[in-house]
Design an enzyme around this catalytic site. Structure first.
Site, mmCIF file in Angstrom:
data_model
loop_
_atom_site.group_PDB
_atom_site.id
_atom_site.type_symbol
_atom_site.label_atom_id
_atom_site.label_comp_id
_atom_site.label_asym_id
_atom_site.label_seq_id
_atom_site.Cartn_x
_atom_site.Cartn_y
_atom_site.Cartn_z
ATOM 1 C CG ASP A 1 -2.010 1.052 1.098
ATOM 2 O OD1 ASP A 1 -2.506 1.264 -0.032
ATOM 3 O OD2 ASP A 1 -2.355 1.685 2.116
ATOM 4 C CG HIS B 1 -4.394 10.761 2.550
ATOM 5 N ND1 HIS B 1 -5.447 10.636 3.441
ATOM 6 C CD2 HIS B 1 -3.473 9.835 2.927
ATOM 7 C CE1 HIS B 1 -5.172 9.671 4.303
ATOM 8 N NE2 HIS B 1 -3.990 9.167 4.017
ATOM 9 C CD GLU C 1 -5.919 4.916 4.371
ATOM 10 O OE1 GLU C 1 -5.273 4.110 3.644
ATOM 11 O OE2 GLU C 1 -5.396 5.643 5.228
ATOM 12 C CD GLU D 1 -5.268 3.081 -0.444
ATOM 13 O OE1 GLU D 1 -4.453 2.512 -1.202
ATOM 14 O OE2 GLU D 1 -5.114 3.167 0.779
ATOM 15 C CG ASP E 1 -5.574 0.559 3.428
ATOM 16 O OD1 ASP E 1 -5.584 -0.529 4.026
ATOM 17 O OD2 ASP E 1 -4.714 1.443 3.613
ATOM 18 N NE ARG F 1 -7.558 6.554 9.362
ATOM 19 C CZ ARG F 1 -6.864 6.384 8.251
ATOM 20 N NH1 ARG F 1 -5.600 5.974 8.303
ATOM 21 N NH2 ARG F 1 -7.417 6.613 7.083
ATOM 22 C CD GLN G 1 -2.800 4.382 10.396
ATOM 23 O OE1 GLN G 1 -4.025 4.369 10.291
ATOM 24 N NE2 GLN G 1 -2.018 4.943 9.485
ATOM 25 C CE LYS H 1 -3.294 2.375 7.073
ATOM 26 N NZ LYS H 1 -4.093 3.175 6.145
ATOM 27 C CB THR I 1 -7.371 -4.708 1.892
ATOM 28 O OG1 THR I 1 -6.438 -4.380 2.921
ATOM 29 C CG2 THR I 1 -7.242 -3.742 0.738
ATOM 30 C CD GLU J 1 -7.799 12.748 4.104
ATOM 31 O OE1 GLU J 1 -7.962 11.537 3.799
ATOM 32 O OE2 GLU J 1 -7.360 13.595 3.314
HETATM 33 MN MN MN Z 1 -3.930 3.076 2.465
#
Ligand code: MN
Length: 417
Positions: free
Chosen positions: A125, A132, A197, A199, A231, A235, A238, A251, A255, A362
Site C-alpha cells: 500500500d 491526503h 481509505e 484507493e 484500505d 486509526r 495505527q 491495516k 482490504t 479527513e
Molecule cells: Mn492506504
C-alpha cells in the site's frame, strides 16, 4: 472515443459501467457452475470457461478460464492480453457473425455470485495522494508540511495479501492495542476509530526477476488492470503502533477490492499525466507515459436501517502525485522481484476540497467536525452495521468505463480473549 456497440443491448446504455469498450474480468459461480472466469458486458456475464471449452476462444495449449482466478491469463503476457481483447470484440460487437453461438453462454449478472477475481500474490500500500498526506500531517502533527521524503519517494509499506477480500465480504471491527494520549498504559479491545481509505488498486500482470530493476515504462506495461480498493484502517490502533516502522495491525484486518478488473487497455483513452513536480524526481523515476487515469470516484455510506446511502465524497484518481507505474518501478528498483497477482494500493485519494476527502479521518477532521448524512445522522468514524460503497468510472463521449462497486459492511468485533 465513442461507444462501441454490441449485440448485447444493455451494453449500449450510456450509464452502464460495462459497455463493449470496457470488458472487465471477474470470477463468478452459480448454483450449477463452479467458480470460473467471466467477462461483464452490460447486465450480462460471459462464461469464459464455456467459450474456451467449445473452442470459441483458444489462447494456448491449456485452458486458463476454468479456474477461479485470472492469474494464468496474466502470466501469458501483454500480447495474449491484447489477443483476448481483440477476440472478445469480434464475438460481442454489433456486427458479430458469432452471436448465435455465444448467446447461450451469457448469464444475467443478477443470477451469479462474484468472487475474488485473482489470487493476490502480495499486497503493498502506498501514500501517493498529496492532499491526503497534507491532511494527515495537519491532523496528526499540527502541520500540513509533507514529510521530507514525500516529494522524492513513492512511500509505501508491505501489507497483507491474506486479508484482501472481495466486495460484499463483511469486515469485522478489529480488536487491538490502543493508548489514549492521557493514559499511562495501553488497553486492548475493539477499535473505536474505524475508518476507510478510498484507493485504486493496480494489479501486476507479469513478473519481474529477483535482483533486476525495471523502468517506469516497463512497469506501466506490466500492469494488467485496476480495481477499486478500500484500505480499511483502525486509526487508534495505527496511531499507537506506527512509530517507527509504519502501519501493522491497524491495516491488516481487511482490504476490500471490487470484483471486476478493469484492464489498462480499457482505461487507455483516459490516461492523464502526473502533475507538475515541485522537485525533480531522480532519473530512475522518469517516464515517457502518462501514468494516471481520469477516473471519477465516489464514496457512499449506508447506515443499517437507513432508507438509502448518502454520498460522502467525490474525487478523481487523476489527483494523485505518483502513478502506479512509478510506484512499481520504485518497488523493484532495489532488486525486489514482483509477481503476477501483486496488488498495489494507490494511497488514499483526496482532492483539494473537503467534499473530495477519501477517508473519514479527513472528512470529520479526526472527529472534531462530525459530518452529516442525508438522513440527518452524523458520523466521525464507522459504526457497526455501516456499509461503505465505493464507485468509480471514466466518462467517455456517451459511454462510461466503470468499475461497478466495492462494498463492505462493518460487523461487530469478536469477543477476545
Ligand atoms: Mn492506504
Amino acid at each position: 472515443m465513442t461507444l462501441m456497440t454490441s449485440w448485447v443491448q444493455s451494453a449500449n446504455n450510456a450509464d452502464t459501467d460495462f459497455p463493449l469498450n470496457n470488458l472487465p474480468y471477474g470470477v463468478f459461480s452459480t448454483d450449477t457452475l463452479e467458480a470460473r472466469c467471466g467477462v461483464a458486458i452490460g447486465d450480462m456475464i460471459l462464461d469464459m470457461a464455456a467459450l474456451e471449452e467449445e473452442g470459441s476462444i483458444t489462447l494456448g495449449d491449456e485452458p486458463v478460464f476454468d479456474v477461479p482466478y485470472w492469474n494464468d491469463l496474466m502470466e501469458m503476457g501483454p500480447d495474449t492480453w491484447d489477443a483476448l481483447r481483440t477476440r472478445l470484440f469480434q464475438l460481442l460487437s454489433a456486427d458479430s457473425t458469432e452471436q448465435a453461438r455465444i448467446a447461450p453462454h451469457l448469464l444475467p449478472a443478477d443470477d451469479v455470485e462474484l468472487h475474488m477475481p485473482l489470487v493476490v500474490s502480495e499486497y503493498t500500500d502506498f501514500y501517493a495522494g498529496r492532499q491526503h498526506a497534507q491532511n494527515m500531517g495537519a491532523i496528526l502533527r499540527g502541520s500540513p508540511d509533507l514529510p521530507a521524503n514525500w516529494l522524492h519517494i513513492p512511500i509505501g509499506y508491505n501489507g497483507r495479501a491474506s486479508s484482501v477480500v472481495v466486495s460484499g465480504t463483511d469486515i469485522l471491527r478489529p480488536n487491538g492495542q490502543t493508548k489514549a494520549p492521557d493514559a499511562d498504559m495501553p488497553s486492548f479491545g475493539p477499535s473505536k476509530r474505524l475508518d476507510i481509505e478510498l484507493e485504486l488498486g493496480a494489479i501486476v500482470g507479469t513478473s519481474s526477476d529477483f535482483g533486476v530493476p525495471i523502468t517506469v515504462d516497463e512497469a506501466d506495461a506490466m500492469i494488467f488492470g485496476y480495481v477499486l480498493l478500500n484500505d480499511w484502517s483502525a486509526r487508534d490502533i495505527q496511531g499507537w503502533e506506527y512509530q517507527p516502522l509504519g502501519p501493522f495491525q491497524g491495516k491488516a484486518f481487511g482490504t476490500s477490492i471490487s470484483p471486476w478488473i478493469v484492464t489498462t487497455a480499457a482505461l487507455a483513452p483516459f490516461r492523464t499525466p502526473t502533475p507538475p513536480r515541485d522537485k525533480e524526481l531522480l532519473p530512475y523515476l522518469n517516464s515517457s507515459v502518462d501514468g494516471l487515469f481520469d477516473i471519477n470516484l465516489e464514496v457512499q455510506m449506508h447506515p443499517e436501517g437507513a432508507p438509502h446511502a448518502s454520498s460522502i465524497s467525490k474525487t478523481n484518481y487523476r489527483r494523485m502525485y505518483y502513478s502506479a507505474a512509478e510506484q512499481l518501478c520504485h518497488h523493484a528498483v532495489g532488486g525486489c522481484g514482483m509477481n503476477a497477482g501483486d496488488l498495489l494500493g494507490s494511497g488514499t485519494i483526496s482532492g483539494p476540497n473537503k467534499s473530495e476527502y477519501g477517508s473519514l479521518l479527513e472528512l470529520s477532521w479526526a472527529g472534531r467536525e462530525p459530518f452529516t448524512l442525508d438522513t440527518g445522522e452524523t458520523r466521525s468514524f464507522l459504526e457497526d452495521g455501516d456499509t461503505i460503497i465505493l464507485k468509480g468510472h471514466s466518462q467517455g463521449d456517451g459511454f462510461r468505463v466503470g468499475f461497478g462497486s466495492c462494498v463492505g459492511k462493518i460487523a461487530p468485533a469478536v469477543k477476545f480473549p
